[in-house]
Design an enzyme around this catalytic site. Sequence first.
Site, PDB file in Angstrom:
ATOM      1  N   LYS A  67       0.819  -1.217   0.000  1.00  0.00           N
ATOM      2  CA  LYS A  67       0.000   0.000   0.000  1.00  0.00           C
ATOM      3  C   LYS A  67       0.858   1.275   0.000  1.00  0.00           C
ATOM      4  O   LYS A  67       2.066   1.228   0.260  1.00  0.00           O
ATOM      5  CB  LYS A  67      -0.919  -0.026   1.223  1.00  0.00           C
ATOM      6  N   TYR A  97     -12.577  -2.175  -3.754  1.00  0.00           N
ATOM      7  CA  TYR A  97     -13.040  -2.377  -2.369  1.00  0.00           C
ATOM      8  C   TYR A  97     -14.564  -2.378  -2.269  1.00  0.00           C
ATOM      9  O   TYR A  97     -15.109  -2.127  -1.199  1.00  0.00           O
ATOM     10  CB  TYR A  97     -12.462  -1.292  -1.468  1.00  0.00           C
ATOM     11  N   PHE A 111     -15.766   3.312   6.901  1.00  0.00           N
ATOM     12  CA  PHE A 111     -14.407   3.687   6.507  1.00  0.00           C
ATOM     13  C   PHE A 111     -14.175   3.622   4.990  1.00  0.00           C
ATOM     14  O   PHE A 111     -13.067   3.867   4.517  1.00  0.00           O
ATOM     15  CB  PHE A 111     -13.375   2.817   7.249  1.00  0.00           C
ATOM     16  N   ARG A 163      -2.109 -14.375   4.584  1.00  0.00           N
ATOM     17  CA  ARG A 163      -2.829 -13.686   5.672  1.00  0.00           C
ATOM     18  C   ARG A 163      -2.088 -13.850   6.999  1.00  0.00           C
ATOM     19  O   ARG A 163      -2.020 -12.925   7.807  1.00  0.00           O
ATOM     20  CB  ARG A 163      -4.271 -14.184   5.759  1.00  0.00           C
ATOM     21  N   THR A 186      -5.426  -7.158  10.729  1.00  0.00           N
ATOM     22  CA  THR A 186      -5.706  -5.917   9.996  1.00  0.00           C
ATOM     23  C   THR A 186      -5.172  -4.700  10.744  1.00  0.00           C
ATOM     24  O   THR A 186      -4.577  -3.804  10.148  1.00  0.00           O
ATOM     25  CB  THR A 186      -7.236  -5.765   9.805  1.00  0.00           C
ATOM     26  N   ARG A 220       2.543  -6.550   9.055  1.00  0.00           N
ATOM     27  CA  ARG A 220       1.831  -5.389   9.606  1.00  0.00           C
ATOM     28  C   ARG A 220       2.391  -4.976  10.958  1.00  0.00           C
ATOM     29  O   ARG A 220       2.406  -3.789  11.290  1.00  0.00           O
ATOM     30  CB  ARG A 220       0.338  -5.681   9.676  1.00  0.00           C
ATOM     31  N   ASN A 232      -1.903   0.131   6.894  1.00  0.00           N
ATOM     32  CA  ASN A 232      -1.428  -1.154   7.411  1.00  0.00           C
ATOM     33  C   ASN A 232      -0.534  -1.889   6.412  1.00  0.00           C
ATOM     34  O   ASN A 232      -0.355  -3.095   6.484  1.00  0.00           O
ATOM     35  CB  ASN A 232      -2.596  -2.016   7.898  1.00  0.00           C
ATOM     36  N   HIS A 269      -2.195  -5.479   1.647  1.00  0.00           N
ATOM     37  CA  HIS A 269      -3.515  -6.111   1.502  1.00  0.00           C
ATOM     38  C   HIS A 269      -3.292  -7.512   0.960  1.00  0.00           C
ATOM     39  O   HIS A 269      -2.370  -7.737   0.170  1.00  0.00           O
ATOM     40  CB  HIS A 269      -4.381  -5.313   0.498  1.00  0.00           C
ATOM     41  N   GLU A 317      -9.770 -10.515  -7.499  1.00  0.00           N
ATOM     42  CA  GLU A 317      -8.777  -9.454  -7.286  1.00  0.00           C
ATOM     43  C   GLU A 317      -7.602  -9.578  -8.264  1.00  0.00           C
ATOM     44  O   GLU A 317      -7.080  -8.566  -8.745  1.00  0.00           O
ATOM     45  CB  GLU A 317      -8.280  -9.495  -5.828  1.00  0.00           C
TER      46      GLU A 317
HETATM   47  P1  CMP Z   1      -7.428  -4.493   3.800  1.00  0.00           P
HETATM   48  O1  CMP Z   1      -6.984  -5.887   4.107  1.00  0.00           O
HETATM   49  O2  CMP Z   1      -6.794  -3.828   2.637  1.00  0.00           O
HETATM   50  O3  CMP Z   1      -9.020  -4.490   3.573  1.00  0.00           O
HETATM   51  C1  CMP Z   1      -9.816  -3.361   3.810  1.00  0.00           C
HETATM   52  C2  CMP Z   1      -9.093  -2.292   4.570  1.00  0.00           C
HETATM   53  O4  CMP Z   1      -9.922  -1.371   5.257  1.00  0.00           O
HETATM   54  C3  CMP Z   1      -8.257  -2.907   5.673  1.00  0.00           C
HETATM   55  O5  CMP Z   1      -7.170  -3.605   5.117  1.00  0.00           O
HETATM   56  C4  CMP Z   1      -7.917  -1.691   6.526  1.00  0.00           C
HETATM   57  O6  CMP Z   1      -6.732  -1.042   6.110  1.00  0.00           O
HETATM   58  C5  CMP Z   1      -9.097  -0.734   6.249  1.00  0.00           C
HETATM   59  N1  CMP Z   1      -9.891  -0.456   7.442  1.00  0.00           N
HETATM   60  C6  CMP Z   1     -10.083   0.764   7.975  1.00  0.00           C
HETATM   61  N2  CMP Z   1     -10.873   0.692   9.060  1.00  0.00           N
HETATM   62  C7  CMP Z   1     -11.194  -0.599   9.227  1.00  0.00           C
HETATM   63  C8  CMP Z   1     -11.986  -1.316  10.189  1.00  0.00           C
HETATM   64  N3  CMP Z   1     -12.600  -0.702  11.196  1.00  0.00           N
HETATM   65  N4  CMP Z   1     -12.085  -2.653  10.041  1.00  0.00           N
HETATM   66  C9  CMP Z   1     -11.475  -3.301   9.017  1.00  0.00           C
HETATM   67  N5  CMP Z   1     -10.715  -2.665   8.074  1.00  0.00           N
HETATM   68  C10 CMP Z   1     -10.574  -1.342   8.184  1.00  0.00           C
END
Ligand code: CMP
Length: 136
Positions: free
Chosen positions: A12, A52, A60, A88, A94, A105, A115, A118, A129
Site C-alpha cells: 500500500k 473495495y 471507513f 494472511r 488488519t 503489519r 497497514n 492487503h 482481485e
Molecule cells: P485491507 O486488508 O486492505 O481491507 C480493507 C481495509 O480497510 C483494511 O485492510 C484496513 O486497512 C481498512 N480499514 C479501515 N478501518 C477498518 C476497520 N474498522 N475494520 C477493518 N478494516 C478497516
Amino acid sequence: MSNIERTLSIIKPDAVERSLDGQIKQIFLSNGFTIVQERKIQIEKSEAEKFYKVHETKPFYNDLCTYLSSGPIVVMVLEKENAILANRELMGSTNPKDAKENTIRKKFGLSIDKNSVHGSDSPENAKIEIDFFFKA
Ligand code: CMP
C-alpha cells in the site's frame, strides 16, 4: 494433497512511500512465495472504489478508497502451497496493534488504515482481485 494457490497482494501507499517495497517482497520470497506477476501503479479513486466494493457500506469506505489511490502501490500475484492463508498469516491482523511479532503489519504498519499490505481473503476473492489488476 498439494494445493498450490495464487493470491493478490498489494503493497500500500504508506509502505511504498517509505521505500519498504523491496524489503516486503524479500519477506514473501524468503517465506517460499513466488512472485508470478508484479506491477507498480497508481490507481484512480474510482478504481479503488471498484476494488473495495465489498466494503461499500462500511463507515471507513470513503477514506479507504481515497487512501489506496493517494500514491503508488505495488500489486503482485503470489503463488505458494495454501497461498491465501499463508499470506494472511504472514501479513498479521488488519490492525497492526493486534498483529503478532514477525508479521508484516506488526513490523511496518502504522495504523488500521496505513497497514502496509492487503491480501485476498478467500479463493473466490483471490480470483476476482487478480483479474482486477492482471486480466489481459
Ligand atoms: P485491507 O486488508 O486492505 O481491507 C480493507 C481495509 O480497510 C483494511 O485492510 C484496513 O486497512 C481498512 N480499514 C479501515 N478501518 C477498518 C476497520 N474498522 N475494520 C477493518 N478494516 C478497516
